[in-house]
Every structure is written in structure tokens, then in C-alpha cells.
Design a protein around this motif. Structure first.
Motif, PDB file in Angstrom:
ATOM      1  N   MET A  40       0.841  -1.195   0.000  1.00 58.85           N
ATOM      2  CA  MET A  40       0.000   0.000   0.000  1.00 58.85           C
ATOM      3  C   MET A  40       0.878   1.248   0.000  1.00 58.85           C
ATOM      4  O   MET A  40       1.777   1.382   0.825  1.00 58.85           O
ATOM      5  CB  MET A  40      -0.858  -0.014   1.284  1.00 58.85           C
ATOM      6  CG  MET A  40      -1.681   1.224   1.488  1.00 58.85           C
ATOM      7  SD  MET A  40      -2.652   1.013   3.019  1.00 58.85           S
ATOM      8  CE  MET A  40      -3.158   2.666   3.332  1.00 58.85           C
ATOM      9  N   GLU A  41       0.632   2.105  -0.988  1.00 58.90           N
ATOM     10  CA  GLU A  41       1.431   3.318  -1.095  1.00 58.90           C
ATOM     11  C   GLU A  41       0.637   4.524  -0.585  1.00 58.90           C
ATOM     12  O   GLU A  41      -0.540   4.684  -0.890  1.00 58.90           O
ATOM     13  CB  GLU A  41       1.857   3.548  -2.550  1.00 58.90           C
ATOM     14  CG  GLU A  41       2.783   4.744  -2.669  1.00 58.90           C
ATOM     15  CD  GLU A  41       3.381   4.931  -4.059  1.00 58.90           C
ATOM     16  OE1 GLU A  41       3.046   4.161  -4.958  1.00 58.90           O
ATOM     17  OE2 GLU A  41       4.188   5.868  -4.223  1.00 58.90           O
ATOM     18  N   ILE A  42       1.274   5.316   0.218  1.00 54.50           N
ATOM     19  CA  ILE A  42       0.622   6.530   0.737  1.00 54.50           C
ATOM     20  C   ILE A  42       1.372   7.741   0.194  1.00 54.50           C
ATOM     21  O   ILE A  42       2.578   7.870   0.380  1.00 54.50           O
ATOM     22  CB  ILE A  42       0.653   6.541   2.287  1.00 54.50           C
ATOM     23  CG1 ILE A  42      -0.070   5.309   2.838  1.00 54.50           C
ATOM     24  CG2 ILE A  42       0.032   7.827   2.830  1.00 54.50           C
ATOM     25  CD1 ILE A  42       0.101   5.111   4.330  1.00 54.50           C
ATOM     26  N   LYS A  43       0.618   8.597  -0.502  1.00 54.86           N
ATOM     27  CA  LYS A  43       1.246   9.817  -1.029  1.00 54.86           C
ATOM     28  C   LYS A  43       1.504  10.779   0.131  1.00 54.86           C
ATOM     29  O   LYS A  43       0.640  10.980   0.970  1.00 54.86           O
ATOM     30  CB  LYS A  43       0.312  10.494  -2.045  1.00 54.86           C
ATOM     31  CG  LYS A  43       0.109   9.674  -3.305  1.00 54.86           C
ATOM     32  CD  LYS A  43       1.251   9.909  -4.281  1.00 54.86           C
ATOM     33  CE  LYS A  43       1.159   8.942  -5.463  1.00 54.86           C
ATOM     34  NZ  LYS A  43       2.468   8.584  -6.006  1.00 54.86           N
ATOM     35  N   VAL A  44       2.674  11.335   0.145  1.00 50.90           N
ATOM     36  CA  VAL A  44       2.980  12.261   1.242  1.00 50.90           C
ATOM     37  C   VAL A  44       3.271  13.655   0.676  1.00 50.90           C
ATOM     38  O   VAL A  44       2.636  14.626   1.010  1.00 50.90           O
ATOM     39  CB  VAL A  44       4.180  11.773   2.081  1.00 50.90           C
ATOM     40  CG1 VAL A  44       4.413  12.712   3.250  1.00 50.90           C
ATOM     41  CG2 VAL A  44       3.942  10.345   2.577  1.00 50.90           C
ATOM     42  N   GLN A  45       4.212  13.690  -0.236  1.00 50.79           N
ATOM     43  CA  GLN A  45       4.630  14.944  -0.868  1.00 50.79           C
ATOM     44  C   GLN A  45       4.814  16.086   0.120  1.00 50.79           C
ATOM     45  O   GLN A  45       4.149  17.101   0.054  1.00 50.79           O
ATOM     46  CB  GLN A  45       3.667  15.322  -1.971  1.00 50.79           C
ATOM     47  CG  GLN A  45       4.155  14.659  -3.215  1.00 50.79           C
ATOM     48  CD  GLN A  45       3.263  14.692  -4.392  1.00 50.79           C
ATOM     49  OE1 GLN A  45       2.134  15.130  -4.313  1.00 50.79           O
ATOM     50  NE2 GLN A  45       3.772  14.212  -5.493  1.00 50.79           N
ATOM     51  N   LYS A  46       5.664  15.857   1.052  1.00 47.32           N
ATOM     52  CA  LYS A  46       5.911  16.871   2.059  1.00 47.32           C
ATOM     53  C   LYS A  46       7.387  17.223   2.065  1.00 47.32           C
ATOM     54  O   LYS A  46       8.251  16.364   2.035  1.00 47.32           O
ATOM     55  CB  LYS A  46       5.487  16.335   3.421  1.00 47.32           C
ATOM     56  CG  LYS A  46       5.230  17.442   4.373  1.00 47.32           C
ATOM     57  CD  LYS A  46       4.145  17.120   5.360  1.00 47.32           C
ATOM     58  CE  LYS A  46       3.990  18.361   6.220  1.00 47.32           C
ATOM     59  NZ  LYS A  46       3.175  18.237   7.339  1.00 47.32           N
ATOM     60  N   ARG A  47       7.624  18.513   2.095  1.00 46.75           N
ATOM     61  CA  ARG A  47       8.998  18.962   2.131  1.00 46.75           C
ATOM     62  C   ARG A  47       9.545  18.795   3.540  1.00 46.75           C
ATOM     63  O   ARG A  47       8.908  19.168   4.511  1.00 46.75           O
ATOM     64  CB  ARG A  47       9.083  20.426   1.699  1.00 46.75           C
ATOM     65  CG  ARG A  47       8.798  20.592   0.218  1.00 46.75           C
ATOM     66  CD  ARG A  47       8.879  22.028  -0.185  1.00 46.75           C
ATOM     67  NE  ARG A  47       7.936  22.828   0.592  1.00 46.75           N
ATOM     68  CZ  ARG A  47       8.006  24.147   0.693  1.00 46.75           C
ATOM     69  NH1 ARG A  47       8.959  24.811   0.085  1.00 46.75           N
ATOM     70  NH2 ARG A  47       7.128  24.818   1.390  1.00 46.75           N
ATOM     71  N   VAL A  48      10.730  18.227   3.601  1.00 50.55           N
ATOM     72  CA  VAL A  48      11.305  17.904   4.899  1.00 50.55           C
ATOM     73  C   VAL A  48      11.606  19.172   5.701  1.00 50.55           C
ATOM     74  O   VAL A  48      11.475  19.208   6.912  1.00 50.55           O
ATOM     75  CB  VAL A  48      12.570  17.039   4.711  1.00 50.55           C
ATOM     76  CG1 VAL A  48      13.299  16.830   6.024  1.00 50.55           C
ATOM     77  CG2 VAL A  48      12.173  15.694   4.117  1.00 50.55           C
TER      78      VAL A  48
END
Lengths: 220, 115
Positions: free
Chosen positions: A1-9
Motif C-alpha cells: 500500500m502506497e501513501i502519497k505524502v509529498q511533504k517537504r522535509v
């Protein structure tokens, strides 16, 4: 299962930096982030700068260091408000992050300051990564370091608004090609003003002071 | 040099992204986008992640890193190029005003949970 995060560290830091920037805009305080490798002469440059611009420009300094209050002690002798941040309490960080600036700046009397200088920790890598909410960045390089430093640490020089080539009083005694150092800075950041000066003798100080003063005045 | 701090942030972001209703989640893969200018040393990041993910749902996570080129555009002539070496001067018109289009990324794009 893939969860999109797209968050800048570094998002948390950037959010805090924006908050700082807003506060500094409200208070009409120009914030300069000064960076360099250790031993380039940032503190001496600052001491001499403060002696020239104060009291016309009311200046405060936040000094970052892993240990010791040596630099803040030196700066206080000029009459400026100087606060030391030691990052050993925070795991010996190699840079100042936005939350440390927020914590310190809000304890300073910003209503009575025109200029806040942040003397960052001596390091040409990490401080470049962390926005602290500053208006401008100046990187200090000295002639006892290699001419190729700008090529080795491109982000630092790429993101700087001006540079200082310090300790030019030593040039007669060194095998150092100052033109090559300045040319290398121009390769990384074409058009960036570079001020060749000596903090010790104050040779070449005027263009630097003019640049800084005009920046501060543009925000008042 | 600040890879440990970066790793800690990544763990925090990843943990926050896992839905609450999953029991004993285990993150198998973390997909990252890291720009070449981001001053992150891949080996150091892998090492730091290994150390700080111990006894967390990210223990043993596989870091899949997409390295993003440094791209620049000349504000004078509009030329776009991939910056290969340390120099940023426009190879077209040799002028000064250069805009960075990419290369500073430091992002988690997604995470993959183990079945």
C-alpha cells in the motif's frame, strides 16, 4: 500500500522562517544572516562594522556558536545588544534554524532596532540550507582559505546577496590569488557584489558599509 | 552534517502520514526526492535513518532516492540548462541573472507500507 505524502522535509523550518519574516517586517527591522567557515573573521568584521554604523543604525546581534559566549562578549564591547545562542543545548547543531531565531528575537527589543545581524555558526554547508526569515545573506570568505571555496560550497555562494573577501592585509605574505577567488564567486553567482576588505585595518570598508546601510534604509 | 536532523524530520513526517486505523504498520519503502544542491550526503542520510528508525515502524525501511538535477534559467536570454559543474553562468549569453528551477528539493513523495 502506497501513501502519497509529498511533504517537504524542511517545511517546518520554512513555516517558522516566514513567521519570523512577517514579524521583522512589522517591526521594520532589517535582518542580515552572516555566514562563513570558522575563522574567516566574521566577528571582527562585525565589530568594526558596528563601530561605524552605530548609533545611527540601532543594531542587535544574535550569535550562533556550538559552545562559548566569546563572540557575543566581543560584540557587546561595541555597545550593541548581542545575544549568544549555543547549539550544544540542541544537540550541537551546525547551523541556526528558524525556531532558534524566533525564540531569541522575540526576547529582544525589536521596536528599538533597525538592524538585526545573525552571525551564523561557522560552516559553509548547513547554514545555507536553513531559511531563518532574513532579508539578506552575506557570506564571508578570507584569503587564508582556498580560492576554490565558492566552487566547493556552491549553495552558500549561490544564495548569498553579497560576499566579503576578508583579511586582504595578509595578501603580501600569502601565495593567494584574490582575483581567482572573486572570479570563482562570480561563476557561482554572477552579479553578486563582493567586498574585498580587511577587518583588521579597515581597508576597503566603505563599499561594504554603503551596501549594508542602503539595505537597512530601504526597509525603514 | 545535518543529516540526523533531516532524518528525524523524515521519520516524523512518515509517522504522521500513516493512517491511524492500521495496526502495527511497517513502512517498507520511503520514496524521496533530493536535489543535488540540497547538501544532503546520501550515505550519511542512510546511516542516520538506520540508527533513528530502530524500534519504530520504519525500522529497516528502504530509502528510494530520486536525485533531482540542478536546473537553471537565464533571466536575460531565457536559456534553460542543467548545471553540471559548480558554475552557474549562462552558457548561452554568459550573463548574470540566473534563476534556479530545481535542485534544492528535499521531500518525501510517498511511503509504501509492507503487506
Amino acid at each position: 500500500m502506497e501513501i502519497k505524502v509529498q511533504k517537504r522535509v524542511l517545511e517546518a523550518n520554512e513555516t517558522m522562517a516566514e513567521k519570523n519574516r512577517k514579524l521583522f517586517a512589522e517591526k521594520k527591522v532589517f535582518v542580515l544572516n552572516m555566514m562563513s567557515s570558522p575563522g574567516s573573521g566574521k566577528t571582527e568584521t562585525l565589530c568594526k562594522t558596528l563601530l561605524r554604523i552605530m548609533p545611527e543604525i540601532r543594531t542587535g546581534v544574535i550569535v550562533g556558536d556550538i559552545c562559548t559566549t566569546n563572540d557575543a562578549d566581543r560584540l557587546k564591547e561595541t555597545g550593541a545588544v548581542a545575544v549568544q545562542i549555543n547549539t550544544d543545548q540542541f544537540g550541537g547543531d551546525c547551523h541556526l534554524a528558524a525556531h532558534l531565531i524566533e525564540r531569541t528575537a522575540t526576547q529582544m527589543d525589536l521596536d528599538h532596532l533597525d538592524l538585526l545581524i545573525v552571525e551564523n555558526i561557522g560552516n559553509l554547508v548547513c547554514p545555507a540550507e536553513f531559511d531563518i526569515g532574513e532579508d539578506a545573506r552575506t557570506v564571508v570568505l578570507s584569503v587564508t582559505e582556498g580560492e576554490d571555496k565558492p566552487l566547493k560550497y556552491p549553495l552558500m555562494f549561490r544564495l548569498a546577496d553579497s560576499a566579503i573577501l576578508n583579511k586582504i592585509d595578509l595578501l603580501p605574505y600569502l601565495d593567494y590569488n584574490a582575483k581567482e577567488a572573486v572570479d570563482n564567486m562570480a561563476e557561482i553567482h554572477p552579479g553578486m557584489p563582493v567586498f574585498s576588505l580587511s577587518a583588521k585595518t579597515e581597508e576597503g570598508f566603505e563599499p561594504w558599509i554603503e551596501w549594508l546601510t542602503s539595505k537597512v534604509n530601504s526597509k525603514i | 552534517m545535518h543529516e540526523m536532523g533531516v532524518a528525524q524530520q523524515m521519520v516524523d513526517i512518515a509517522l504522521a502520514a500513516i493512517p491511524d486505523d492500521i495496526e502495527n504498520p511497517r513502512v517498507a519503502v520511503l520514496n524521496l526526492r533530493i536535489g543535488k544542491l540540497a547538501a544532503v550526503v546520501e550515505d550519511s542520510l542512510r546511516f542516520c535513518m538506520e540508527v533513528i528508525t530502530k524500534d519504530t515502524p520504519l525500522e529497516g525501511v528502504n530509502l528510494v532516492i530520486e536525485t533531482i538535477d540542478v536546473r537553471a534559467r537565464c533571466k536575460d536570454c531565457g536559456h534553460e540548462w542543467v548545471v553540471e559543474g559548480p558554475a552557474f553562468r549562462c552558457p548561452g549569453c554568459k550573463q548574470g541573472a540566473v534563476e534556479l528551477l530545481s535542485g534544492r528539493e528535499l521531500e518525501i513523495s510517498s511511503l509504501e507500507l509492507a503487506d
